[in-house]
Design a protein around this motif. Structure first.
Motif, PDB file in Angstrom:
ATOM      1  N   PHE A 120       0.838  -1.203   0.000  1.00  0.00           N
ATOM      2  CA  PHE A 120       0.000   0.000   0.000  1.00  0.00           C
ATOM      3  C   PHE A 120       0.872   1.251   0.000  1.00  0.00           C
ATOM      4  O   PHE A 120       0.643   2.186  -0.766  1.00  0.00           O
ATOM      5  CB  PHE A 120      -0.921  -0.016   1.233  1.00  0.00           C
ATOM      6  N   THR A 121       1.900   1.262   0.850  1.00  0.00           N
ATOM      7  CA  THR A 121       2.806   2.409   0.941  1.00  0.00           C
ATOM      8  C   THR A 121       3.560   2.599  -0.365  1.00  0.00           C
ATOM      9  O   THR A 121       3.708   3.737  -0.840  1.00  0.00           O
ATOM     10  CB  THR A 121       3.789   2.232   2.118  1.00  0.00           C
ATOM     11  N   ASP A 122       4.021   1.515  -0.968  1.00  0.00           N
ATOM     12  CA  ASP A 122       4.705   1.612  -2.262  1.00  0.00           C
ATOM     13  C   ASP A 122       3.783   2.186  -3.327  1.00  0.00           C
ATOM     14  O   ASP A 122       4.209   2.975  -4.169  1.00  0.00           O
ATOM     15  CB  ASP A 122       5.207   0.237  -2.724  1.00  0.00           C
ATOM     16  N   HIS A 123       2.528   1.804  -3.294  1.00  0.00           N
ATOM     17  CA  HIS A 123       1.570   2.226  -4.316  1.00  0.00           C
ATOM     18  C   HIS A 123       1.114   3.675  -4.129  1.00  0.00           C
ATOM     19  O   HIS A 123       1.073   4.440  -5.083  1.00  0.00           O
ATOM     20  CB  HIS A 123       0.363   1.282  -4.322  1.00  0.00           C
ATOM     21  N   PHE A 124       0.759   4.048  -2.900  1.00  0.00           N
ATOM     22  CA  PHE A 124       0.172   5.361  -2.649  1.00  0.00           C
ATOM     23  C   PHE A 124       1.134   6.386  -2.055  1.00  0.00           C
ATOM     24  O   PHE A 124       0.838   7.576  -2.055  1.00  0.00           O
ATOM     25  CB  PHE A 124      -1.055   5.236  -1.728  1.00  0.00           C
ATOM     26  N   GLY A 125       2.248   5.922  -1.501  1.00  0.00           N
ATOM     27  CA  GLY A 125       3.200   6.858  -0.911  1.00  0.00           C
ATOM     28  C   GLY A 125       2.944   7.172   0.550  1.00  0.00           C
ATOM     29  O   GLY A 125       3.612   8.026   1.132  1.00  0.00           O
ATOM     30  N   PHE A 126       1.981   6.505   1.147  1.00  0.00           N
ATOM     31  CA  PHE A 126       1.691   6.644   2.576  1.00  0.00           C
ATOM     32  C   PHE A 126       1.105   5.334   3.067  1.00  0.00           C
ATOM     33  O   PHE A 126       0.529   4.587   2.282  1.00  0.00           O
ATOM     34  CB  PHE A 126       0.736   7.819   2.857  1.00  0.00           C
ATOM     35  N   PRO A 127       1.271   5.026   4.362  1.00  0.00           N
ATOM     36  CA  PRO A 127       0.774   3.739   4.879  1.00  0.00           C
ATOM     37  C   PRO A 127      -0.749   3.722   4.976  1.00  0.00           C
ATOM     38  O   PRO A 127      -1.390   4.777   5.062  1.00  0.00           O
ATOM     39  CB  PRO A 127       1.421   3.650   6.248  1.00  0.00           C
ATOM     40  N   PRO A 128      -1.312   2.531   4.994  1.00  0.00           N
ATOM     41  CA  PRO A 128      -2.778   2.445   5.105  1.00  0.00           C
ATOM     42  C   PRO A 128      -3.303   3.062   6.386  1.00  0.00           C
ATOM     43  O   PRO A 128      -4.421   3.581   6.418  1.00  0.00           O
ATOM     44  CB  PRO A 128      -3.076   0.951   5.016  1.00  0.00           C
TER      45      PRO A 128
END
Length: 138
Positions: A120-128
């Motif tokens: 999720f962090t890799d995809h959006f740039g922030f943790p879920p």
């Protein structure tokens, strides 16, 4: 319904820039339909997406043609397409606010919260955990 609408909208988009420029033949109408079918399979099976090999076998294309078709239609590999759809779905589940993060991770097909959090962090740039939920979005 929302997923079907998104898929329908994405299918109407123009092919990705450079489609066909890789030396691969353009998709036939039959192959185009098979690629769209493969995308729908990924959408239906977000929690446990099939491997590229299994998906290719299910729709009747070889693995290389399936991958080239996804690049032409969606601008990415089948694996990247599946991951993008899973992450977007997980983000919507988090925004909905009715599931805990561990449940969202499991629903999106991740074996552990830590692997989901990394993806999720890799995809959006922030943790879920930093994603807004419905309760914080109001």
């Amino acid at each position: 319904t929302e997923l079907v609408c998104e898929l329908t909208a994405s299918l109407g988009r123009a092919p990705a820039p450079g489609a066909g420029a890789s030396g691969q033949a353009e998709l036939s109408p039959r192959e185009q339909l098979l690629i769209e079918t493969a995308a729908m399979i990924y959408m239906r099976e977000l929690a446990a997406p099939p491997s590229v090999e299994a998906l290719a076998a299910r729709i009747g294309l070889n693995r290389n043609r399936l991958s080239e078709g996804f690049r032409q239609v969606f601008g990415c590999t089948p694996h990247d397409y599946s991951k993008r759809q899973r992450m977007d779905w997980a983000r919507r589940l988090i925004l909905d606010g009715t599931m805990r993060l561990g449940e969202v991770a499991q629903a999106a097909g991740y074996a552990s919260l830590s692997s989901f959090s990394r993806a999720f962090t890799d995809h959006f740039g922030f943790p879920p955990s930093a994603a807004p939920s419905a309760a914080t979005a109001e």
